[in-house]
Scaffold this active site. Structure first.
Site, PDB file in Angstrom:
ATOM      1  N   ARG A  32       0.874  -1.140  -0.145  1.00  0.00           N
ATOM      2  CA  ARG A  32      -0.049   0.034   0.014  1.00  0.00           C
ATOM      3  C   ARG A  32       0.713   1.288   0.041  1.00  0.00           C
ATOM      4  O   ARG A  32       0.071   2.352  -0.236  1.00  0.00           O
ATOM      5  CB  ARG A  32      -1.054   0.104   1.328  1.00  0.00           C
ATOM      6  CG  ARG A  32      -1.873  -0.944   1.104  1.00  0.00           C
ATOM      7  CD  ARG A  32      -2.925  -1.083   2.295  1.00  0.00           C
ATOM      8  NE  ARG A  32      -2.226  -1.772   3.521  1.00  0.00           N
ATOM      9  CZ  ARG A  32      -2.704  -1.565   4.657  1.00  0.00           C
ATOM     10  NH1 ARG A  32      -3.756  -0.762   4.938  1.00  0.00           N
ATOM     11  NH2 ARG A  32      -2.077  -2.046   5.613  1.00  0.00           N
ATOM     12  N   ARG A  41      -5.180  -2.441  -6.914  1.00  0.00           N
ATOM     13  CA  ARG A  41      -5.982  -3.246  -5.659  1.00  0.00           C
ATOM     14  C   ARG A  41      -7.366  -2.654  -5.642  1.00  0.00           C
ATOM     15  O   ARG A  41      -8.421  -3.446  -5.592  1.00  0.00           O
ATOM     16  CB  ARG A  41      -5.401  -2.572  -4.442  1.00  0.00           C
ATOM     17  CG  ARG A  41      -6.279  -3.159  -2.981  1.00  0.00           C
ATOM     18  CD  ARG A  41      -6.030  -4.598  -2.901  1.00  0.00           C
ATOM     19  NE  ARG A  41      -6.751  -5.081  -1.765  1.00  0.00           N
ATOM     20  CZ  ARG A  41      -8.189  -5.256  -1.788  1.00  0.00           C
ATOM     21  NH1 ARG A  41      -9.155  -5.257  -2.958  1.00  0.00           N
ATOM     22  NH2 ARG A  41      -8.767  -6.064  -0.649  1.00  0.00           N
ATOM     23  N   ASP A  78      -0.583 -14.302   0.493  1.00  0.00           N
ATOM     24  CA  ASP A  78      -1.006 -14.374   1.910  1.00  0.00           C
ATOM     25  C   ASP A  78      -0.834 -15.546   2.483  1.00  0.00           C
ATOM     26  O   ASP A  78      -0.915 -16.524   2.089  1.00  0.00           O
ATOM     27  CB  ASP A  78      -2.379 -13.701   2.178  1.00  0.00           C
ATOM     28  CG  ASP A  78      -2.534 -13.321   3.547  1.00  0.00           C
ATOM     29  OD1 ASP A  78      -2.199 -12.069   3.922  1.00  0.00           O
ATOM     30  OD2 ASP A  78      -3.218 -14.041   4.335  1.00  0.00           O
TER      31      ASP A  78
END
Length: 344
Positions: A32, A41, A78
């Site tokens: 981010r 995103r 992730d």
């Protein structure tokens, strides 16, 4: 004609050969703090949809290497894709992070390791795409979450500052907990092997919640499962290079390094530089700048970067943060970090 041999400085360091050019990558380097990530995103759907989209996930993985002279790309994914693949309901809520339907002693047996390997197929395709788009001198890092850390989310249903639900579960329901760890070890070995076969050069084990455990629990729930993963992975991929990052391990670091057999030990930012003297001779280390020093920037950051580089001059060293980069970090500070580390 003589063929030019391409050297990957970061991979060479993982293999125990200290490099004249200090290798650098940054945990959460694809994320981010980059405007190009935020733009992608916004149009990618849910976070998990992004993780399972090989085209977009490969693009995210490569984004930071277009901006910065980093030595490695780390797969964008992730640690919770394994629980998702095992059949546990996982979702990511804005402002809350991951939310899972907690497993119980009754539902552990329904988890399916083979299903997990099928579910992560698109992520393995991402690895192939990244490898194809990555410069030959760049190292590609794959990863997974270590069993204890992943189990804390699976049992607690979300992140926790003390992992109390998982600690109590492990102590009061040891058979169900042992079965959960066995499932996670099996799934992790297969997942990491698939990443290496698809083009990853090295894999990292993220034991993000290694703190808050006494030495007995740390040995049983952190060291032993990580050791089994490294051993099992190397049976499938002989000599597989592994970085272990047991965040918060503190005085347990030497035992972790010795027992697991990882090539490189990731150090969090709370680890004193001098503590490396307690580690096995020649063991490579990774780290360990405080991410908030990078956020703040300036002379204090420059000085600490130089101290870290000097502190690990006697062993193979990969420069990194001691935890993930924070979203508010100015891009100029990252550029400065790389310049100072390389010039130290």
């Amino acid at each position: 004609m003589t063929e030019t041999l391409v050297v990957k400085p970061l991979l060479e360091t993982v293999l125990g050969r200290r490099q004249q050019r200090l290798p650098i990558w940054i945990m959460r380097q694809a994320g981010r703090y980059l405007p190009e990530y935020r733009e992608l995103r916004a149009r990618a759907g849910s976070f998990l949809e992004l993780c399972y989209n090989p085209e977009l996930a490969a693009e995210v993985t490569l984004q930071p290497l277009r901006r910065f002279d980093l030595d490695a790309a780390i797969l964008f994914s992730d640690i919770l894709v394994i629980p998702d693949g095992l059949g546990q309901e996982v979702r990511f809520e804005a402002g809350e992070g991951p939310i899972l339907v907690p497993v119980t002693s009754d539902t552990v047996s329904a988890l399916d390791p083979q299903g997990a390997l099928e579910k992560v197929g698109p992520i393995i395709e991402t690895v192939r795409r990244v490898r194809a788009g990555l410069g030959p001198e760049k190292t590609l890092i794959g990863f997974c979450g270590s069993p204890w850390t992943v189990a804390t989310y699976m049992i607690g249903g979300r992140g926790s500052s003390d992992q109390a639900a998982s600690r109590v579960f492990a102590l009061t329901q040891p058979e169900a907990f042992a079965r959960l760890i066995d499932i996670l070890v099996e799934a992790s070995i297969g997942y990491l092997a698939a990443q290496l076969r698809a083009g990853a050069d090295v894999v990292q084990l993220f034991e993000s919640w290694a703190l808050n455990l006494d030495e007995v629990a740390f040995r049983n729930w952190v060291i032993e499962p990580n050791r089994r993963i490294v051993e099992g992975l190397r049976k499938l991929i002989p000599g597989a290079p592994v970085i272990g990052f047991p965040r918060g391990a503190a005085g347990n670091l030497p035992a972790y390094a010795k027992a697991t057999g990882v090539n490189v030990l990731g150090l969090d930012y709370a680890t004193p530089l001098g503590f490396a003297a307690e580690l096995p001779a020649g063991l490579g280390v990774q780290g360990n700048l405080d991410p908030l020093r990078l956020l703040a920037g300036g002379e204090q950051m420059d000085n600490r970067v130089r101290e870290i580089v000097a502190g690990f001059r006697d062993r193979p060293h990969i420069f990194n943060l001691g935890h993930g980069i924070v979203p508010e970090t100015p891009i100029g500070h990252v550029e400065r970090l790389i310049a100072v580390a390389r010039g130290a």
